[in-house]
Design an enzyme around this catalytic site. Structure first.
Site, PDB file in Angstrom:
ATOM      1  N   THR A   1      35.978  50.280  54.493  1.00 35.20           N
ATOM      2  CA  THR A   1      37.022  49.994  55.498  1.00 35.20           C
ATOM      3  C   THR A   1      37.690  48.652  55.243  1.00 35.20           C
ATOM      4  OG1 THR A   1      35.415  48.941  56.945  1.00 35.20           O
ATOM      5  CG2 THR A   1      35.785  51.304  57.250  1.00 35.20           C
ATOM      6  N   ARG A   2      36.957  47.746  54.681  1.00 32.10           N
ATOM      7  CA  ARG A   2      37.408  46.380  54.421  1.00 32.10           C
ATOM      8  C   ARG A   2      38.005  45.736  55.666  1.00 32.10           C
ATOM      9  NH1 ARG A   2      41.337  46.604  50.077  1.00 32.10           N
ATOM     10  NH2 ARG A   2      41.203  44.361  49.968  1.00 32.10           N
TER      11      ARG A   2
ATOM     12  N   ASP B   1      30.933  38.342  64.213  1.00 31.46           N
ATOM     13  CA  ASP B   1      31.082  38.105  62.773  1.00 31.46           C
ATOM     14  C   ASP B   1      30.309  36.854  62.386  1.00 31.46           C
ATOM     15  OD1 ASP B   1      31.866  37.793  60.210  1.00 31.46           O
ATOM     16  OD2 ASP B   1      34.029  37.938  60.612  1.00 31.46           O
TER      17      ASP B   1
ATOM     18  N   ASP C   1      32.018  23.254  40.034  1.00 34.47           N
ATOM     19  CA  ASP C   1      32.198  24.463  40.840  1.00 34.47           C
ATOM     20  C   ASP C   1      33.171  24.152  41.966  1.00 34.47           C
ATOM     21  OD1 ASP C   1      30.631  26.351  39.573  1.00 34.47           O
ATOM     22  OD2 ASP C   1      28.798  25.452  40.391  1.00 34.47           O
TER      23      ASP C   1
ATOM     24  N   THR D   1      32.615  46.869  56.087  1.00 34.01           N
ATOM     25  CA  THR D   1      32.083  47.649  54.962  1.00 34.01           C
ATOM     26  C   THR D   1      33.081  47.600  53.832  1.00 34.01           C
ATOM     27  OG1 THR D   1      33.159  49.695  55.592  1.00 34.01           O
ATOM     28  CG2 THR D   1      30.968  49.301  56.531  1.00 34.01           C
TER      29      THR D   1
ATOM     30  N   ASP E   1      22.877  29.600  35.393  1.00 36.12           N
ATOM     31  CA  ASP E   1      23.542  28.410  34.891  1.00 36.12           C
ATOM     32  C   ASP E   1      22.756  27.755  33.753  1.00 36.12           C
ATOM     33  OD1 ASP E   1      25.767  28.382  36.463  1.00 36.12           O
ATOM     34  OD2 ASP E   1      24.818  27.237  38.077  1.00 36.12           O
TER      35      ASP E   1
ATOM     36  N   ASP F   1      23.004  25.100  39.543  1.00 37.66           N
ATOM     37  CA  ASP F   1      21.742  25.245  40.235  1.00 37.66           C
ATOM     38  C   ASP F   1      21.045  26.557  39.923  1.00 37.66           C
ATOM     39  OD1 ASP F   1      23.582  26.783  41.480  1.00 37.66           O
ATOM     40  OD2 ASP F   1      23.399  25.847  43.457  1.00 37.66           O
TER      41      ASP F   1
ATOM     42  N   SER G   1      36.610  44.530  59.938  1.00 33.23           N
ATOM     43  CA  SER G   1      35.551  44.520  60.928  1.00 33.23           C
ATOM     44  C   SER G   1      36.212  44.424  62.300  1.00 33.23           C
ATOM     45  CB  SER G   1      34.616  43.332  60.693  1.00 33.23           C
ATOM     46  OG  SER G   1      35.349  42.128  60.812  1.00 33.23           O
TER      47      SER G   1
ATOM     48  N   GLU H   1      33.743  32.615  57.634  1.00 36.35           N
ATOM     49  CA  GLU H   1      35.151  32.794  57.992  1.00 36.35           C
ATOM     50  C   GLU H   1      35.279  33.128  59.478  1.00 36.35           C
ATOM     51  OE1 GLU H   1      33.769  34.205  55.350  1.00 36.35           O
ATOM     52  OE2 GLU H   1      35.004  33.765  53.583  1.00 36.35           O
TER      53      GLU H   1
END
Lengths: 188, 675, 572
Positions: B375-376, B342, B305, B372, B517, B513, B378, B346
């Site tokens: 709106t993508r 936030d 991964d 949201t 999987d 995990d 913040s 990130e």
């Protein structure tokens, strides 16, 4: 098994005919065109066969060049060597006896000059050849026996030395039978 | 239990136990498992018989002392071999025991008909439900059915940072022996007592249920046939010697036989296998079978991964790119403001990058704008009326253009540039005016490239699995140095990829995990489930990694390879030894009747008896000398198969021919003082 | 340079020079590509039609082996009865007698297996009928059998995963018609032009120069001598085999015959490279085998050229080397070279008497047969070498930390078991047989048998031991050469060697074919950087090491008591 039996049987018959029948016949046919027509090349004296060019003969008389010792007495209906190992005591006695015999008949020869081929048996018992050295050390005896000049004999031997293949490959040798036939012809 | 695991090979307690076991294992029934050593035991018995025979008056077999010495040395040979196996078992067991100890006899708060009752953990059965609260030790493996808790798993993993486990999802599994640090959970027991992975592993190590692995079986066959060849050598030597008019004693024949058969590898074979599993355990990996470890050495393809394995967790902010005319400081301030509320990784990373204290910002009365899907973006509306927005470039662009502001060209270019470098651009606006771009990047774990390079040299192909789009995936794949990637991966993509590889004859490993999987873990030749993963994942895989460390696969591959290499090299060494032993024993046997054979006595050994004795002594002591190598394993170096073969052939092949010449000569010189 | 040595070097170079294109040709024949002998097609079609064979019908490894074993059994029955009644059958100009049942058994077994051990003497023990219709026939088909089995292996290696190893009968037929017969015709004609007889006339008699009456055995020998070498059979027309001046008249024919016997085994290696498209693999094996041969040839030639130290002690200079049992026209170098070639190749024809070789040469000859895989017999040579490869693959696979693989197929317990069994078998036959012989000789020396064991050996001491060891080794290796001092024509040796020959032939064929059959069925595993390259020199050296170690460890004691003791005692 059953599935395999019939093809096996038929293949066997086919190949017995091809390999055992046709193939040797073909070779035999071709060999009609070679010297001796596939029966072996013979040597003639006075129109009579006295031997095969490739097969050795027993020579024990002092007037002839001797061949090598043979385990089968140069009987060409059979063949074979002594099969004696290098360390076998009976064998070593035999070699010693060969040396002694040779020394008795060739008193002028020094022992260390005797080449091994003259005192050891060949593999086939039919070896047609001896080494050049083996011929040269017999020259004195034969010259004496035949009352010829040793130089003439030497020249004769040298003329009959067969060179290596293409002059480069394999040993030199002398064909005893051929040499002895010429020897007999000299006398006349 | 902590990370400090004893690396001492011979701890006194273990040695004591192993010594005891060495004698227990003399039982012919147990010896029969190892045909090579079994025949040595028979030889020992024969020598014992000969000794008794001499005591009752037999004269032709040589002195009693000499025969008794041979008997003793052969007996020691068997014991040494048994000891090798026993010490390997003891170490493995000790390792597993210490893991197990933590969970034994912990009180469990069992839930019976809605009431909590304290019982011993040993009485818990599969399906039982228990409750754990702050400070409780989790009594058994299980799955959380209700609640969330922070758990200290250091007892198992050695990792001190607590982890969060909660019901549902992929992090619902808890392990016995770990401790709840906060909150309360309800757990359903998933294993019967004695059937947990640890229990299985202990049983494997102890030998009761230890099955020989395929390569081990093949090697045993080869060794058995060598043994038979040498049996023929020794049996037929009797008539040969009769022909040569040489009397041969029973002790000489038995000694020759024991020296020639591959006792070194025969004695160490099972120890090597156990040590392999033990090494896996030391790496905090529980294997469900020895075969899985062996298979790991053969792996062709690794599925990894991206997140957590190749890259560190999540994306991180790496750069602030203010638009033209915007002050760098003001831009950074705006970025931090927008991220204050936030909680995403990130967002946090932006604050980290800015390296400014939150306290410097006055945000009383501010309104946070949540992210949201529509709106993508913040942001934050400050009491001062300042509106800061942060989001994907097109959504911020829309906001700016709607307010009549232009989207600066250099910002647009910067956005494009970041995207093509595998990063994610976040555009920040203030009062609908574009301030600049924040660059988020995947951080590739330091040193991961080297590890992949190492894998490549081993012949293992690495495949990165990621949910990213193909462009980003490709960029990261190249940067990290993996050979292939699966982008926008869905669970079934993994499965398909594995199947495809397997159809091509390859062996595939993956780590996982989640419950989704599980099918792929089962399909993979080596499936490593994280200990934090769901029960389903753990059941499906054939190994469990207690550390939850995705790069562990690399270690497992090396352990597998070491296992095979140790067997191969010791076999070579063992067989190569025979050359010298022949030169010691055969002239000794015949020198009296064939004086010429003195030339074969290249070691100038003193006498026939000391030559034979030296050879059997060497043969015996080489076993304990090699036990450390058998337990530690031959070092694996990814230098290519041919180079590795040359290296090992040189050390163990040529070395195996030369070493006994020296060893036997030395022993012969020592014996010279006594004989 | 010494002309004897240059002759040997030329011989070897010519062999390689001829084997390479022949290998290319053989690969084409078996992949069904166009060749210059396509005009044989109608003949082959006729053979298939007569025999009811569908040449395109594939066989798996079990069917293939069944077909092979069935036809071999048939040949045994045929040969046994022909020998048993030969005296009463036609084509017997010399009036030679029937064989005894035990000799018939030994001879039949010996020829169906490409061994050609002869407990009879060619001049008196067989008739022209049996020489041609049994022996010559079997010399073709036994060689073709070996080659067919190797081609089955080629097929198993060529395809990634397959069940089909080819059609045994088709391969047998094509091998005979496309490879053996055409080349044999060329060799036979060359031989007859150099003086080897080819006519059907019986014995000749004449009076020699000294007046002795001399008899000369002849016969249609040239054809048989050609296939005897090309097919790595080795059974001679005459008792002295290729030491006989009619069987091998001069240095040229000697080169021809010694080249002919290496030709197919060597070219099959190159054919392997072309056929499965892994030239490097084949070339490395060729290199290793050549190295192995040189390790045996060089000491042999040196010791033969130096002569017998015992004779040197008598004061003879031996400038021409050791000559006992050798022919002057070949000399010790060419004889030494031949003796090694014929023992590594499993031909077993001789141009000098091995029993009279120096002790060290005897050791080298026996080692050649014990390994039996340096070039090796027609087809079976590589099959034997393959067993060593499997063991080498297994051990070195472990040593590089990967489950052993050979050409993309995993080598697992079953394959190792078969390879180990085959290795074990040789040790068992050779040492077991030798032990029985020693025991019998010591304890029943003067037993009341038709032939007393006390008369077996022609040499005493270590060399006598070597005679017996050579016999069982030669039988197990299907070689056929002998320390011919051993008197083998008695029930004991006819039976012992006959059984050794059967076991030594069929199990080492069945084993490798089974391995390849099992492996070819497995999933194909593509190479990776961790895979051991079997075409590398490193792996070649590993195989060489395995051969060395297995041979040395298995046979060190008897070798010490035979040739090594003799050598050390002579040089003591």
């Amino acid at each position: 098994m059953k599935k395999h039996l019939l093809p096996s049987l038929m293949l066997t018959i086919v190949f017995v005919v091809i390999c055992g029948g046709l193939y040797p016949l073909l070779i035999s046919g071709i060999s009609k065109f070679v010297p001796g027509s596939g029966k072996g090349e013979t040597l003639m004296v006075n129109g009579k066969v006295v031997g095969y060019a490739n097969e050795g003969q027993k020579f024990t008389l002092d007037k002839y060049f001797w061949s090598r010792p043979s385990a089968v007495g140069y009987n060409a209906a059979g063949s074979g060597g002594s099969n004696k190992g290098p360390s076998d005591s009976a064998y070593l006695k035999q070699v010693q006896a060969n040396i002694d015999t040779f020394m008795v008949h060739n008193p002028t020869v020094k022992k260390e000059d005797i080449p091994a081929d003259l005192v050891t048996a060949s593999g086939s018992g039919l070896d047609p050849d001896i080494s050049v050295q083996g011929a040269l050390i017999q020259v004195n005896r034969i010259a004496k026996e035949r009352k010829l000049a040793p130089e003439q004999m030497l020249a004769l031997v040298n003329a009959h030395v067969e060179k290596p293949l293409l002059g480069m490959f394999g040993p030199e040798k002398v064909n005893v039978l051929k040499l002895n036939i010429v020897l007999d012809e000299l006398k006349k | 239990m902590s990370k400090e695991k004893s690396n001492k090979l011979f701890e006194p307690a273990l040695v004591k136990e192993a010594l005891r076991q060495s004698f227990v294992k003399l039982n012919p029934k147990i010896m029969l498992r190892n045909p090579v050593m079994f025949t040595v035991e028979i030889g020992t018995a024969v020598m014992l018989g000969v000794c008794i025979w001499i005591l009752t008056g037999e004269k032709a077999q040589g002195s009693f002392i000499y025969n008794f010495c041979i008997f003793l040395v052969l007996f020691l040979t068997v014991l040494f071999a048994n000891f090798a196996e026993a010490i390997a078992e003891a170490r493995g067991k000790a390792q597993a025991d210490s893991l197990r100890k933590t969970r034994e006899e912990t009180p469990a708060k069992k839930l019976i008909a809605g009431k909590i009752e304290v019982v011993s953990s040993a009485t818990l059965r599969k399906g039982d439900v228990f409750v754990c609260e702050t400070g409780d030790m989790i009594p058994n493996d299980g799955e959380i059915i209700e609640g969330i808790a922070t758990i200290d798993e250091s007892a198992i993993t050695g990792e001190s940072a607590p982890v969060i486990r909660e019901s549902g999802g992929d992090k619902s599994s808890v392990t016995g022996g770990t401790k709840v640090l906060s909150d309360k959970i309800k757990v359903r027991v998933t294993t019967e007592p004695g059937e947990s992975f640890l229990d299985k592993m202990i049983a494997l190590v102890e030998g009761a249920s230890r099955q020989k692995t395929p390569n081990e079986i093949a090697l045993t066959i080869l060794l058995a046939s060598f043994t038979l060849i040498f049996l023929i050598v020794c049996v037929t030597l009797k008539p040969f010697a009769d022909y040569a008019n040489t009397p041969i004693t029973i002790s000489a024949l038995v000694s020759l036989y024991v020296c020639l058969i591959p006792t070194t590898i025969g004695g160490l074979l099972s120890a090597i296998g156990i040590a392999g599993m033990d090494r896996a355990l030391r790496a905090n990996v529980i294997t469900k079978s020895g075969k899985a470890v062996e298979t790991a050495g053969d792996l062709d393809t690794l599925l990894l991964d991206k997140t957590g394995t190749i890259t560190i967790g999540n994306r991180k902010a790496t750069n602030f790119w203010p638009a033209n005319g915007v002050d760098q400081k003001a831009f950074i301030d705006a970025c931090v403001l927008s991220s204050l509320a936030d909680e995403t990784p990130e967002g946090k990373s932006i604050i980290e990058l800015a390296n400014l204290s939150k306290d410097t910002f006055k945000i009383d009365g501010a309104v946070f704008i949540e992210f949201t899907a529509e709106t993508r973006c913040s942001g934050i509306d400050l009491a001062t009326g300042l509106r800061i927005r942060k989001g994907a470039s097109d959504s911020i662009k829309k906001i700016a253009e709607k307010a009549g502001h232009s989207f600066p060209e250099e910002t647009a270019e910067q956005v494009k540039k970041i995207a093509s470098n595998g990063g994610t651009p976040l555009v920040v606006s203030q009062n609908e005016q574009i301030l600049g771009v924040v660059e988020l990047q995947d951080i590739i774990k330091p040193g991961i490239q080297e590890r992949f390079e190492r894998l490549r040299k081993m012949g293992v192909k690495t495949v990165m699995v990621t949910g990213d789009n193909p462009l980003t995936a490709k960029y990261i794949a190249e940067k990290a140095g993996v050979d292939d990637f699966i982008a926008e991966a869905k669970p079934e993509d993994k499965m398909n990829y594995i199947k495809l590889e397997q159809q091509g004859g390859k062996l595939v490993a993956m780590m996982g995990d989640g419950t989704n999987d599980a099918p792929a873990l089962a399909q993979a030749d080596v499936g490593v489930a994280m200990n934090s993963g769901t029960q389903a994942a753990k059941e499906a895989g054939n190994m469990v990694d207690l550390d939850n460390d995705p790069t562990k696969l690399i270690e497992i591959v090396e352990i597998g390879k070491q296992l095979l290499m140790t067997r191969g090299t010791l076999t070579t060494f063992s067989i190569a030894n025979d050359v010298a032993k022949y030169f010691a024993i055969v002239p000794a046997l015949f020198i009296v009747s064939i004086p010429g054979l003195q030339a074969l006595n290249v070691m100038y050994l003193k006498s026939a008896e000391s030559a034979i004795l030296s050879a059997v002594i060497f043969n015996a002591i080489i076993i304990p000398i090699l036990i450390p190598l058998a337990l530690r394993g031959v070092a694996y170096k990814p230098i290519g198969a041919s180079a590795l073969l040359r290296r090992n052939l040189f050390i163990y092949g040529i070395g195996g021919v030369i070493a006994p010449f020296i060893g036997i000569k030395l022993i012969d010189m020592l014996l010279g003082f006594f004989m | 340079m010494n002309t004897e040595l240059s002759g040997v070097i030329l011989t070897f170079l010519l062999t390689v020079l001829l084997a390479y294109p022949l290998g290319m040709y053989i690969a084409k024949v078996f992949s069904g590509e166009r060749t210059i002998l396509d005009f044989m097609k109608p003949v082959e079609r006729l053979i298939y039609r007569i025999s009811g064979v569908n040449p395109s019908e594939g066989m798996d490894w079990k069917q293939f082996l069944k077909a092979m074993l069935t036809i071999n059994l048939l040949w045994f029955v045929y040969a046994f009865f022909m020998f048993l009644f030969q005296g009463h059958l036609p084509l017997n100009p010399d009036g030679n007698p029937d064989m005894t049942p035990d000799l018939s058994f030994n001879s039949a077994v010996s020829f169906i297996t490409n061994t050609n051990w002869q407990n009879y003497s060619g001049e008196t023990g067989v008739t022209y009928l049996t020489q041609l219709f049994v022996i010559t026939f079997l010399q073709f088909v036994s060689a073709a059998t070996g080659i067919a089995c190797l081609v089955a292996m080629f097929n198993g290696l060529k395809h990634k995963t397959t069940n089909n190893l080819g059609n045994f009968w088709q391969i047998l037929t094509v091998t005979t018609t496309r490879i053996l017969l055409p080349i044999c015709i060329v060799i036979a004609v060359l031989l007859s032009f150099n003086g080897t007889p080819a006519s059907y006339d019986g014995k000749d008699a004449f009076i020699g120069l000294q007046g002795d009456t001399v008899q000369v055995s002849r016969g249609p020998a040239a054809g048989m001598i050609a296939i005897k070498h090309l097919g790595t059979n080795g059974g001679g027309w005459y008792n002295a085999n290729s030491a006989h001046p009619l069987e091998n008249p001069n240095y040229f024919t000697n080169m021809l015959e010694v080249i002919a016997q290496v030709l197919i085994p060597m070219s099959l290696l190159f054919a392997l490279g072309f056929y499965i498209k892994r030239r490097k693999f084949a070339n490395v094996i060729f290199g290793i085998m050549t190295l192995g041969m040189l390790c045996l040839v060089i000491p042999t030639i040196i010791t033969e050229i130096h002569g017998n130290p015992e004779i040197a002690r008598m004061g003879i200079s031996q400038a021409t080397g050791a000559m006992e049992g050798k022919e002057v026209r070949f000399g010790p170098a060419a004889s030494g070279y031949w003796s090694i070639v014929t023992t590594i190749i499993s031909t077993g024809s001789v141009n000098s008497m091995h029993d009279s070789s120096m002790a060290l040469s005897g050791l080298m000859q026996m080692l050649g047969m014990l390994v039996n895989g340096f070039y090796g017999g027609c087809g079976v040579g590589f099959l034997n070498y393959f067993i060593y490869i499997i063991i080498a693959v297994f051990i070195s696979g472990l040593m590089v930390g990967r489950t052993p693989e050979f050409m993309g197929h995993k080598v697992e317990a079953r394959e190792v078991k078969i390879a180990a069994l085959v290795t074990l078998l040789s040790a068992f036959i050779i040492k077991g047989g030798l032990a029985i012989a020693c025991y019998t000789l010591l304890h029943y020396s003067n037993a009341d048998w038709a032939f007393k064991p006390s008369g077996w050996l022609n040499n005493s001491g270590f060399h006598g031991f070597s005679e017996m060891m050579y016999a069982v080794t030669s039988a197990n290796a299907n070689n056929g050469s002998a320390f011919a001092g051993l008197t083998g024509n008695n029930i004991f040796w006819n039976a012992l060697l006959g059984i050794a020959i059967i076991l030594g032939r069929y199990l080492p064929i069945i084993g490798p074919i089974a391995i390849i059959g099992l492996m070819a069925k497995k999933k194909y595993v593509p190479d990776s950087a961790g895979t051991l390259k079997v075409d590398s020199i490193t792996f070649g050296a590993m195989t060489f090491g395995v051969i060395l170690i297995i041979t040395a460890l298995s046979y060190f004691p008897p070798l010490v008591l035979g040739p090594i003791a003799e050598y050390l005692s002579m040089h003591h």
